[in-house]
Structure formats: structure tokens, C-alpha cells
Design a protein around this motif. Sequence first.
Motif, PDB file in Angstrom:
ATOM      1  N   ILE A 115     -12.743 -11.087  -4.707  1.00  0.00           N
ATOM      2  CA  ILE A 115     -11.505 -10.391  -5.050  1.00  0.00           C
ATOM      3  C   ILE A 115     -11.306 -10.340  -6.564  1.00  0.00           C
ATOM      4  O   ILE A 115     -10.739  -9.372  -7.093  1.00  0.00           O
ATOM      5  N   GLU A 130     -13.300  -7.557  -7.825  1.00  0.00           N
ATOM      6  CA  GLU A 130     -12.620  -6.322  -7.423  1.00  0.00           C
ATOM      7  C   GLU A 130     -11.462  -6.014  -8.374  1.00  0.00           C
ATOM      8  O   GLU A 130     -11.245  -4.860  -8.755  1.00  0.00           O
ATOM      9  N   LEU A 131     -10.725  -7.064  -8.768  1.00  0.00           N
ATOM     10  CA  LEU A 131      -9.642  -6.875  -9.731  1.00  0.00           C
ATOM     11  C   LEU A 131     -10.183  -6.367 -11.067  1.00  0.00           C
ATOM     12  O   LEU A 131      -9.585  -5.484 -11.695  1.00  0.00           O
ATOM     13  N   GLU A 164      -1.561  -0.612  -6.758  1.00  0.00           N
ATOM     14  CA  GLU A 164      -2.564  -1.310  -5.946  1.00  0.00           C
ATOM     15  C   GLU A 164      -3.110  -2.513  -6.694  1.00  0.00           C
ATOM     16  O   GLU A 164      -3.268  -3.603  -6.124  1.00  0.00           O
ATOM     17  N   ASN A 181      -0.493  -5.283  -6.622  1.00  0.00           N
ATOM     18  CA  ASN A 181      -0.362  -5.901  -5.300  1.00  0.00           C
ATOM     19  C   ASN A 181      -1.493  -6.894  -5.039  1.00  0.00           C
ATOM     20  O   ASN A 181      -1.270  -7.987  -4.500  1.00  0.00           O
ATOM     21  N   LYS A 182      -2.707  -6.528  -5.412  1.00  0.00           N
ATOM     22  CA  LYS A 182      -3.846  -7.430  -5.227  1.00  0.00           C
ATOM     23  C   LYS A 182      -3.763  -8.617  -6.187  1.00  0.00           C
ATOM     24  O   LYS A 182      -4.128  -9.742  -5.825  1.00  0.00           O
ATOM     25  N   THR A 183      -3.287  -8.363  -7.396  1.00  0.00           N
ATOM     26  CA  THR A 183      -3.107  -9.457  -8.345  1.00  0.00           C
ATOM     27  C   THR A 183      -2.056 -10.434  -7.836  1.00  0.00           C
ATOM     28  O   THR A 183      -2.202 -11.659  -7.957  1.00  0.00           O
ATOM     29  N   MET A 209      -1.327 -11.033  -4.700  1.00  0.00           N
ATOM     30  CA  MET A 209      -1.938 -11.795  -3.614  1.00  0.00           C
ATOM     31  C   MET A 209      -2.757 -12.956  -4.165  1.00  0.00           C
ATOM     32  O   MET A 209      -2.646 -14.099  -3.698  1.00  0.00           O
ATOM     33  N   VAL A 210      -3.563 -12.684  -5.194  1.00  0.00           N
ATOM     34  CA  VAL A 210      -4.379 -13.736  -5.800  1.00  0.00           C
ATOM     35  C   VAL A 210      -3.490 -14.795  -6.448  1.00  0.00           C
ATOM     36  O   VAL A 210      -3.749 -16.001  -6.333  1.00  0.00           O
ATOM     37  N   CYS A 247       4.186 -10.169 -11.590  1.00  0.00           N
ATOM     38  CA  CYS A 247       3.847  -9.146 -10.601  1.00  0.00           C
ATOM     39  C   CYS A 247       5.097  -8.666  -9.866  1.00  0.00           C
ATOM     40  O   CYS A 247       5.270  -7.463  -9.634  1.00  0.00           O
ATOM     41  N   ILE A 249     -11.344 -12.964  -0.062  1.00  0.00           N
ATOM     42  CA  ILE A 249     -10.010 -13.214  -0.621  1.00  0.00           C
ATOM     43  C   ILE A 249      -9.614 -14.686  -0.487  1.00  0.00           C
ATOM     44  O   ILE A 249      -8.441 -15.034  -0.636  1.00  0.00           O
TER      45      ILE A 249
END
Length: 297
Positions: free
Chosen positions: A4, A7-8, A21, A24-26, A28-29, A42, A172
Motif C-alpha cells: 500500500i 501504491e501511495l 482517493e 482516503n488511502k493515506t 487508512m494507512v 486527512c 494493506i
Amino acid sequence: MTSIILELQELAANPNSDVEELLNKTYMVARKLKNSKLIDWCQNELSGYQTDDMPDYRKFYGQLKVLHPYTGQYIPFHVPDETKQLLTLIEFEPSIGVIRNLLLNNTNGFFEKTIPNEVRTWLIEAQETAIPFEPKIIFHKSDLMNIQSKIRNMVLDWALTLEEEDILGEGIQFSKTEKELAMTNQFNIQNMQGFVGNISGGNIQQNIHDGIHIEKGNFDSLAEYLAKNGIPDLELSKLKTAINEDSPPISTKNFGKHVSKWIGNIVTKVSNGIIDIPITTITGLLTKAISKYYGLS
């Protein structure tokens, strides 16, 4: 299985990526790694800023112009430099999703910022013409695109730092060791102070004395506070008359005609050096204090 973090990095390095997007992924991490500062950042970016912790990259200057009623063209409006900086400073609070939609749907390359009623009244009266032009604060698509670019750069820098410390995750998920290492790698936002004072609020109001003790409807408490902040007694008498002549407003953006005119006159006297109060604080000082008097804040 793809990391992940990698991916970021890929998303953040792509100038055309969807920043919502990416955030949102940041987020989550950040939750998985228990990075509280990154979580807060975030959330603010995804939901919009509701606090005084506005990052500097969301502050920029617009352009003060007037709209010609016949040609529809925008014409520069000239005021003293200090006044211009105060009036045109923009703190852009909306969420990154709102920014994305504004950029996608805008076709003329610029936006208009709402001018507070008391400032608009002052700008119209300052024109001293029978048919005054409507004042506008204009800012451009590039100002909002710069916010997106800054977010991408900050996430990319953080994700690269994690990789340098062997924090990549599997899919993830992160190992216990990776989570422990990540606790020492906190996300920091460089939020320098002194950008025309400590600024708060979408109407370009300055951070003035904390703890404003003004009772609703008690003019003496309002006058005492304003006097302590440099407003002369004669001007306070004029304010009392203006308040008595106006109906109580329902919002801080719609003070009555007479109070708005009084505020405009005070701002003019401050900008001309007649009243010795910093030009960078006067609008916020007056608006906050009068709002307290009316029970609006």
C-alpha cells in the motif's frame, strides 16, 4: 502482493491522480499505523477545515476588482497595499472533494469569493460615484490546483520516508515491527505563523485577543472591549447610534446599514493612520466584538 505504501507513492507522484482517493488511502494507512497527526490532517482535508489549524498552502491572495455593469468586464480596484492584503487574503476551507468538483466544473478559469457585507458596503461607498461598481475578490483555478499539488507532494515525501525505514506492509497489512517503527515517523505539517498574523475564519478575520467578554445586548461591555483595543470614545458614541438605528442582524455577514457604514469608516481611518490600530487586525476585531454583542458568536 502489492504494498500500500508503494501504491501511495505511485498515486502521489501522478500529477493527474484523484487527490481524494489518495487521501482516503493515506487515511487508512494512518489509522493502521496509529499516526495521530496524519489522521487529523486527512480528516481535515477530506471534510474541510473547521479549526484554526489552517495549513499555509491553503492561504493565498485573490485580486480585488469591480464588475463593470455594462461590459461585464472585471476592472482592478485600487486601495492602499495594507488594506488590499487584508481584503484579498483567502483561507480556503472546503474539502478536497469540493475543490475537485470546482475544478472539474469551472469553465472560465477563475472563481469569486464572497465579500462580507460590511466590507462590501465600505468598498462601494469608497468609489464616491453615482453608479458604483460591484466589488469582487477573484481567484484562479491555479490557486486550487496548487493545494492539490501540495497534498500530493506531502504524501509522497512521507511514503518515501516510510520505504527508507523498511515500512512497506504486505497488501494493506503491517507487521508489529513496522507499526512500532512507524510510531517514530510522525507526519508534520509546516504551518508557519506570521502570515499576516494568525488568521482564522473564511471571512479573513484575524486572531485577536482571546476571551472576548461581551454580554449580548450590553453596549457598555462592547464599548469597554473596543476602547481597550484602541477605538476612541467619539467613535464608540457613533457606534451606539448606528446600533440603535439598525435592526438586529441574523448573521455576521449581514450587519445593518448603519453598523456596516461605521465599520467601513473605522477601517478607512485605520488604513489612513488616523486611528492607531494594526490594519491586519481591525476588521476581525470589530466583526467579532459586534457579533458577540448581537449574540451571533
